[in-house]
Design a protein around this motif. Structure first.
Motif, PDB file in Angstrom:
ATOM      1  N   ILE A  38       0.846  -1.334   0.349  1.00  0.00           N
ATOM      2  CA  ILE A  38      -0.203  -0.011  -0.124  1.00  0.00           C
ATOM      3  C   ILE A  38       1.287   1.055   0.236  1.00  0.00           C
ATOM      4  O   ILE A  38       1.837   1.165   0.915  1.00  0.00           O
ATOM      5  CB  ILE A  38      -0.858   0.025   1.529  1.00  0.00           C
ATOM      6  N   THR A  79      -3.668  10.306  -2.538  1.00  0.00           N
ATOM      7  CA  THR A  79      -3.514   9.245  -3.349  1.00  0.00           C
ATOM      8  C   THR A  79      -3.341   7.434  -2.400  1.00  0.00           C
ATOM      9  O   THR A  79      -1.988   7.700  -1.876  1.00  0.00           O
ATOM     10  CB  THR A  79      -2.625   9.381  -3.949  1.00  0.00           C
ATOM     11  N   THR A  94      -3.022   3.946  -2.940  1.00  0.00           N
ATOM     12  CA  THR A  94      -2.178   3.091  -4.187  1.00  0.00           C
ATOM     13  C   THR A  94      -1.841   1.728  -3.565  1.00  0.00           C
ATOM     14  O   THR A  94      -1.491   1.403  -2.769  1.00  0.00           O
ATOM     15  CB  THR A  94      -1.257   3.491  -4.880  1.00  0.00           C
ATOM     16  N   ASN A  95      -3.185   0.637  -4.409  1.00  0.00           N
ATOM     17  CA  ASN A  95      -2.743  -0.765  -4.143  1.00  0.00           C
ATOM     18  C   ASN A  95      -1.515  -0.423  -5.437  1.00  0.00           C
ATOM     19  O   ASN A  95      -1.664  -1.224  -6.029  1.00  0.00           O
ATOM     20  CB  ASN A  95      -3.974  -1.541  -4.099  1.00  0.00           C
ATOM     21  N   GLU A 103      -4.659  -8.000  -4.039  1.00  0.00           N
ATOM     22  CA  GLU A 103      -6.131  -7.188  -4.097  1.00  0.00           C
ATOM     23  C   GLU A 103      -5.984  -7.041  -2.685  1.00  0.00           C
ATOM     24  O   GLU A 103      -5.715  -7.769  -1.737  1.00  0.00           O
ATOM     25  CB  GLU A 103      -7.159  -8.002  -4.032  1.00  0.00           C
ATOM     26  N   SER A 104      -6.695  -5.736  -2.020  1.00  0.00           N
ATOM     27  CA  SER A 104      -6.331  -4.839   0.012  1.00  0.00           C
ATOM     28  C   SER A 104      -7.439  -5.845   0.250  1.00  0.00           C
ATOM     29  O   SER A 104      -8.252  -5.614  -0.380  1.00  0.00           O
ATOM     30  CB  SER A 104      -5.605  -4.159  -0.058  1.00  0.00           C
ATOM     31  N   ASP A 137     -12.137   1.524   1.305  1.00  0.00           N
ATOM     32  CA  ASP A 137     -12.616   0.058   0.754  1.00  0.00           C
ATOM     33  C   ASP A 137     -11.496  -0.401   0.378  1.00  0.00           C
ATOM     34  O   ASP A 137     -10.901  -0.114  -0.422  1.00  0.00           O
ATOM     35  CB  ASP A 137     -13.609   0.684  -0.226  1.00  0.00           C
ATOM     36  N   LEU A 161      -9.013  -2.099  -2.272  1.00  0.00           N
ATOM     37  CA  LEU A 161      -7.899  -2.146  -3.760  1.00  0.00           C
ATOM     38  C   LEU A 161      -8.068  -3.144  -4.545  1.00  0.00           C
ATOM     39  O   LEU A 161      -6.808  -3.905  -4.482  1.00  0.00           O
ATOM     40  CB  LEU A 161      -7.386  -0.478  -3.349  1.00  0.00           C
ATOM     41  N   GLU A 162      -8.424  -3.612  -6.297  1.00  0.00           N
ATOM     42  CA  GLU A 162      -8.274  -4.151  -6.103  1.00  0.00           C
ATOM     43  C   GLU A 162      -6.148  -3.453  -6.663  1.00  0.00           C
ATOM     44  O   GLU A 162      -5.758  -2.588  -6.832  1.00  0.00           O
ATOM     45  CB  GLU A 162      -8.170  -3.842  -8.641  1.00  0.00           C
ATOM     46  N   GLU A 199      -5.109   0.204  -8.953  1.00  0.00           N
ATOM     47  CA  GLU A 199      -5.556   0.533  -8.257  1.00  0.00           C
ATOM     48  C   GLU A 199      -5.624   1.720  -7.274  1.00  0.00           C
ATOM     49  O   GLU A 199      -5.285   1.320  -6.608  1.00  0.00           O
ATOM     50  CB  GLU A 199      -6.965   0.139  -7.839  1.00  0.00           C
ATOM     51  N   SER A 200      -6.588   3.001  -7.146  1.00  0.00           N
ATOM     52  CA  SER A 200      -5.791   4.054  -6.322  1.00  0.00           C
ATOM     53  C   SER A 200      -7.172   4.627  -5.944  1.00  0.00           C
ATOM     54  O   SER A 200      -8.371   4.831  -6.988  1.00  0.00           O
ATOM     55  CB  SER A 200      -4.707   5.217  -7.561  1.00  0.00           C
ATOM     56  N   VAL A 201      -7.347   5.165  -4.945  1.00  0.00           N
ATOM     57  CA  VAL A 201      -8.388   6.029  -4.596  1.00  0.00           C
ATOM     58  C   VAL A 201      -7.848   7.092  -4.302  1.00  0.00           C
ATOM     59  O   VAL A 201      -6.618   7.526  -3.205  1.00  0.00           O
ATOM     60  CB  VAL A 201      -9.034   5.605  -3.401  1.00  0.00           C
TER      61      VAL A 201
END
Lengths: 413, 189
Positions: free
Chosen positions: A282, A301, A303-304, A309-310, A345, A347-348, A351-353
């Motif tokens: 992460i 930001t 990111t995985n 998957e996390s 949630d 993260l794949e 994937e970032s959030v």
């Protein structure tokens, strides 16, 4: 209503509060009991579904584990649902003094403790640091009173308030082919800087209590650091063992191996074949941008950056001064606390959030000399919710999970 | 005296000293605890979110979490504070994620459910228009009767921060109530 003074405020709110209380229509407490009961049932059904899968279907991840297959499919839906801390806790009995679930039935069936059953239980344990004498004083084991080792994520808890010996996870699995399902508990204590963990088999003692019936592994924080456990897909319990106990972001990536334990057999290395959901990297970073109206937007930001998957993620942060107001979350001062401020949630891989916070710095004139030199800052880190699922949870590169943002006097000019 | 909305609060005494609903006894059962606290906390969360049904759901969830770990929570020095904190955190997350504030403001212009009347409407509208930190501080201070120190503890911030929130929140409320008052006067003129 005229502009209120203090007394008018109090009177207005008193009346308002009374009206609000009368207006609301809370559910009966029986509904609360029912909801909690249903959650337990759901949890039980999930465990049953998993057991059925284990018996009936050679799942893809079992193939990986046992045959080195590289296929990396996730487990079936029933097994990927996350077990939250409260769900885990709720699998035990509610009432104090009540015989833990399952123990009242007697008979020949083994009595398996849940996580909640072991919170508060007294157990005679192996020493956490065998042969290290007084270093064990910080971790009483004769008996140990087990505290809840899972932080309360929703309330922002970052570390466990009780202790010193924690129950971190309980998994139910058959430890030998054709044998009964048994409960394996991951227990931890912090005799020094790092956490030391051990895995033991726990069963009912026939008298309403619990006892250790077998010792699986006591981790060595310097060389064979037990970190997490997970039920093996078919038989046994998987042990995640690190090169050494991580001490934070300063010591770089920490390698790991996964071993399968089965009763009476040598540990088997299954690192290349075990399912690695939750074993990932992460990464977090933060940027700040001037909004031009006296406020700044800090964009975090997450990111995985790993290959798997996390699980759900907890963001913790603090700010260095009251001169920096953060609008969207309650952020403690770094000098006082370090607390979770948000939950994200899963993260794949790749994937970032992003999460945005609005910062309002006080006028520069109010800043101290140090703040004029270094600015007002906030910092934090992101982690997966450890010990919350029937899978591993591990960030193998902790060096990039921290973040920091600042507004400097120069920015404010 | 600062009005306190906790049901077991004695009629006198200092704010905060009466903030908690029931002294925790080892034998305290969940249903008693629930009955003594649920309306009070739901009223506070209602004031914060502006949506009664959502407040009821959020507080019910907080009590579910308390029940799920009741053996532990009941031993806390202040179980009420634990539930209240969980409820407020749930409400804060809820507001942030779903933009409820904006929808709440919109709803106020086309009120469907039976709303409080008179000054209560003014207060509800005024609360909805101030920042979440300020709103939370004002509600906890004047509805829950918490002291500044207790609010600081719940929110994990310094007392000075809470004082700042209260000062700014009250000023914002006062301004909004004054505006409402002026509008009301105009309408009656």
């Amino acid at each position: 209503m005229s502009t209120p003074d203090e007394t008018q405020f109090e009177e207005a709110f008193a009346e308002f509060a009374h009206a609000a209380e009368l207006m609301v229509d809370p559910v009966d407490s029986a509904v609360i009991h029912g909801r909690v009961r249903r959650r337990r049932t759901t949890k039980g059904a999930m465990a049953a579904a998993l057991a059925a899968l284990i018996v009936a279907v050679p799942a893809a991840w079992w193939l990986q584990e046992s045959k080195g297959d590289e296929v990396d499919l996730p487990p079936a839906d029933e097994t990927t649902a996350e077990t939250t801390e409260e769900e885990t806790a709720s699998t035990g009995s509610d009432q104090p003094g009540e015989v833990p679930e399952g123990q009242e039935s007697g008979g020949d069936e083994p009595v398996l403790p849940t996580f909640a059953d072991l919170v508060g239980a007294e157990l005679e344990l192996p020493q956490f640091l065998p042969g290290s004498g007084e270093f064990n004083d910080a971790c009483p084991v004769g008996p140990a009173v087990l505290a809840d080792g899972t932080p309360d994520w929703e309330s922002g808890e970052w570390s466990m308030p009780d202790g010193p010996v924690w129950v971190l996870k309980v998994v139910h699995t058959a430890l030998e082919e054709g044998g009964p399902v048994q409960a394996v508990a991951l227990l931890g204590c912090r005799p020094g800087e790092g956490l030391v963990r051990q895995a033991v088999v726990v069963a009912g003692d026939g008298d309403g209590g619990w006892e250790v019936t077998d010792e699986i592994l006591v981790g060595d924080p310097d060389g064979f650091a037990l970190y997490d456990i997970a039920p093996a897909a078919t038989t046994g319990v998987l042990l995640m063992v690190l090169d050494h106990e991580p001490t934070g972001g300063g010591d770089g990536p920490v390698g790991y191996e996964i071993h399968r334990y089965r009763t009476g057999q040598d540990l088997e290395v299954v690192t290349d074949s075990a399912y690695l959901w939750g074993v990932t990297d992460i990464a977090a970073s933060m940027e700040t941008a001037d909004n031009g109206d006296g406020t700044w937007t800090a964009t975090l930001t997450v990111t995985n950056a790993g290959d798997h998957e996390s699980h759900r993620l907890q963001v913790a942060a603090c700010r260095d001064s009251e001169l920096l107001d953060v609008e969207e979350v309650t952020m403690p001062l770094c000098s006082e606390d370090y607390a979770g401020v948000d939950l994200l949630d899963p993260l794949e891989p790749g994937e970032s959030v992003t999460v945005e916070w609005t910062l309002t710095p006080a006028p520069v004139e109010e800043w101290s000399e140090d703040q004029n030199a270094a600015g007002l800052y906030l910092n934090g880190s992101v982690r997966q919710m450890v010990y919350s699922v029937d899978g591993f949870v591990y960030d193998y590169d902790p060096t990039n999970s921290g973040f920091a943002g600042s507004v400097t006097a120069e920015d404010m000019a | 005296m600062t009005p306190t909305r906790d049901s077991s609060a004695p009629p006198g005494g200092e704010p905060g000293a009466v903030a908690e609903l029931l002294p925790m006894r080892p034998s305290l059962e969940f249903d008693d605890f629930y009955a003594a606290n649920v309306r009070v906390i739901t009223g506070q969360i209602y004031a914060y979110t502006g949506d009664r049904a959502e407040a009821e759901d959020l507080v019910a969830e907080a009590f579910c979490r308390a029940l799920a770990r009741w053996r532990k929570v009941r031993e806390y020095e202040n179980p009420t504070a634990w539930v209240r904190r969980v409820a407020w955190n749930l409400a804060t997350s809820h507001l942030r994620r779903r933009g409820v504030v904006q929808r709440f403001l919109n709803r106020q212009r086309e009120t469907h459910e039976q709303a409080p009347d008179g000054d209560r409407v003014d207060l509800m509208r005024a609360l909805a228009g101030i920042g979440p930190h300020h709103r939370k501080a004002v509600i906890l201070r004047y509805m829950a009767g918490l002291t500044v120190a207790e609010i600081a503890e719940q929110e994990g911030v310094a007392e000075a921060t809470v004082r700042s929130w209260l000062t700014r929140g009250k000023a914002a409320l006062a301004g909004r109530l004054a505006v409402e008052d002026e509008r009301g006067s105009d309408e009656h003129a």
